[in-house]
Design an enzyme around this catalytic site. Structure first.
Site, short mmCIF file in Angstrom:
data_model
loop_
_atom_site.label_atom_id
_atom_site.label_comp_id
_atom_site.label_asym_id
_atom_site.label_seq_id
_atom_site.Cartn_x
_atom_site.Cartn_y
_atom_site.Cartn_z
N SER A 185 0.83 -1.21 0.00
CA SER A 185 0.00 0.00 0.00
C SER A 185 0.85 1.25 0.00
CB SER A 185 -0.90 0.03 1.23
OG SER A 185 -1.62 1.25 1.26
N HIS A 234 -7.29 -3.53 4.91
CA HIS A 234 -6.71 -2.17 4.86
C HIS A 234 -7.52 -1.31 3.90
CE1 HIS A 234 -4.37 0.80 2.63
NE2 HIS A 234 -3.68 1.04 3.75
N ASN A 235 -7.78 -1.85 2.72
CA ASN A 235 -8.53 -1.08 1.72
C ASN A 235 -9.96 -0.84 2.16
OD1 ASN A 235 -6.17 -1.29 0.25
ND2 ASN A 235 -7.21 -1.68 -1.67
N LYS A 277 -4.34 -6.83 3.40
CA LYS A 277 -4.37 -5.67 2.48
C LYS A 277 -5.82 -5.36 2.08
CE LYS A 277 -3.38 -2.28 -0.05
NZ LYS A 277 -3.55 -2.19 -1.45
N GLU A 297 -9.85 1.90 4.41
CA GLU A 297 -9.62 3.10 3.56
C GLU A 297 -10.97 3.61 3.01
OE1 GLU A 297 -6.48 2.57 0.52
OE2 GLU A 297 -7.96 3.21 -0.94
#
Ligand code: 6PG
Length: 477
Positions: free
Chosen positions: A130, A187-188, A184, A191
């Protein structure tokens, strides 16, 4: 014959190119390759002088230019292109060589590819990266998943190229199989929630407080020096401050209000549904993007469906209330995302160290924020924490913000401004802190129409009431 490269990158679009440049900038010889040779040539023309690069036209030459075990980073579009590259590489590789998928692949694909590669003696790693283009070049947050022994072969390079916070690399082996891409993905998802909350705050500051984009930009700039300090708050200030050269208006005012998405947020929500984890913040953020996409329908509805009469409340207190509501909702979004990772870790036997995830997200990545230090501290003290809201720092932060949070949800509702992430986060908070909720009635209804049974508060076992017959209760187990 030229010296062999320590690592290779295939896929030289901007992310792959920048990762290759980042690696080379640490003095590591890098082999580069792209399916269309023109791109490789362009890369070498622009950046060939920045480090020790070996460029190859053919996949065979690319593979042969690498030392063994070969370490190959694949940086192509998620989905079929990743499989295509693996298929092309496989017959050319030797036992123990390592293929590293550093794109945003869906984790079940990573699990499958790990198994397929293992059947051919190849070690496959799914690695979350990222930080966008700049992060890839200067120091991303790296979430490597896969065989720990394969990771040991790339650890030195990965930690060297990652972002550092207080000298700690933003890179740690996350877990086996699909764990890296899973983390990940979450994480997104976070986000998405962060961005949606920012957008809701912007909407309220525009339509309820009555400020223009540059004024709101200044507010975000101020907020970036408090609890909210983060990359996304910082760039919100910058995006809102930008003037469109063509019209002289704030650029945001001429950008079409339809949000796009590539899938990672949606996958996060889909997985939360599978795991049975309440993930309201991220999921509302995904739905808000899909609602935004219905531009033509919204246009028609805007002149048809009734809302409250507009009344602006330009009030200092409201601006600070919005800040507090944003912070409290953000705490909920992270609490939910971390609870999801915990559930996935248990489900898949990944042994995720959630404190490590907070640590490697402090720098390099899109959701980097001061606040992650608090999450790191929370897991250092309570590694098996069920929910971040239960840690004194967050318990108090949300308790302090709750009055403001409720005022914001009330004002927005009264004024007809949609705040799905603010309000669903507050509802989650109110639902989570209830010792006894209303699901007893849900169970009663299910038992009435489908004999689905219920449990009693005062006895063990399952029960069914013959609601529409003699009204008697029977034990069913
Ligand atoms: C990152 C970003 C990166 C990308 C997202 C955007 O961590 O560097 O998350 O992965 O910008 O894929 O996702 P959407 O296009 O779905 O908003």
């Amino acid at each position: 014959m030229a010296e062999k490269s320590r690592i290779g990158v295939t896929g030289l679009a901007v992310m792959g190119a920048n990762l290759a440049r980042n690696i080379a900038s640490r003095g590591v010889p890098v082999a580069v390759h792209n399916r269309t040779t023109a791109k490789t040539e362009q890369f070498m023309a622009e950046h060939g002088g920045e480090g020790e690069f070996t460029a190859s036209e053919s996949v065979e030459d690319f593979v042969n230019s690498l030392e063994r075990p070969r370490r190959i980073i694949v940086m192509v579009k998620a989905g079929r292109p990743v499989d295509a590259v693996i298929e092309e590489l496989t017959p050319l590789l030797d036992e123990g060589d390592i293929i590293i998928d550093a794109g945003n692949s869906h984790f079940p694909d990573t699990v499958r590819r790990t198994e397929e590669c293992a059947a051919n003696g190849i070690r496959f790693m799914g690695v979350g990266v990222s930080g966008g283009e700049e992060g890839a070049l200067l120091g991303p947050s790296i979430m490597p998943g896969g065989d720990p022994e394969a990771y040991a072969e790339v650890e030195e390079i990965f930690t060297a190229i990652s972002a550092k916070v207080d000298d700690t690399p933003c890179c740690v082996h996350v877990g086996p199989g699909g764990a890296g891409h899973y983390v990940k993905m979450v994480h997104n998802g976070i986000e998405y929630a962060d961005i949606q909350l920012i957008a809701e705050a912007y909407d309220l500051l525009t339509h309820v407080v009555g400020l223009d984009a540059p004024a709101i930009g200044k507010i975000f700039e101020e907020w970036n020096s408090g609890d909210l300090e983060s990359f996304l708050i910082e760039i919100t200030g910058k995006v809102l401050a930008k003037t469109d050269e063509k019209t002289g208006k704030p650029l945001v005012d001429v950008i079409v209000d339809q949000a796009e998405q590539k899938g990672t947020g949606r996958w996060t929500s889909q997985d939360a549904l599978d795991l049975g984890v309440p993930l309201t913040g991220i999921t509302e953020a995904v739905f808000a993007r899909t609602l935004s996409a219905l531009r033509d329908e919204r246009r028609a509805a805007s002149t048809t469906l009734a809302g409250p009469s507009p009344a602006q409340k330009a009030d200092e207190q409201l601006v600070d209330d919005i800040r507090q509501a944003l912070y409290a909702s953000k705490v909920v979004a992270y609490a939910q995302g971390f609870a999801q990772m915990r559930a996935a870790s248990i489900e898949n036997d990944w042994d995720l160290k959630l404190g490590d995830m907070a640590t490697i997200w402090r720098g390099g990545c899109i959701i980097r924020a001061q606040f992650l230090n608090r999450i790191r501290d929370a897991y250092a003290e309570h590694p098996d924490l069920d929910n971040l809201l239960m840690v004194p720092y967050f318990t108090e932060a949300v308790a302090d913000a709750q009055d403001a949070w409720r005022r914001v949800v009330t004002v927005a509702t009264e004024q007809g401004v949609a705040i799905p992430a603010f309000s669903s986060s507050l509802s989650y908070y109110d639902g989570y802190r209830r010792e006894r909720g209303p699901a007893n009635l849900i169970q009663g209804l299910r038992d009435y129409f489908g004999a689905h049974t219920y449990r009693r508060t005062d006895a063990e076992g399952s029960f069914h009431t013959r609601w529409a017959q003699d009204g008697a209760e029977v034990r069913t187990d």
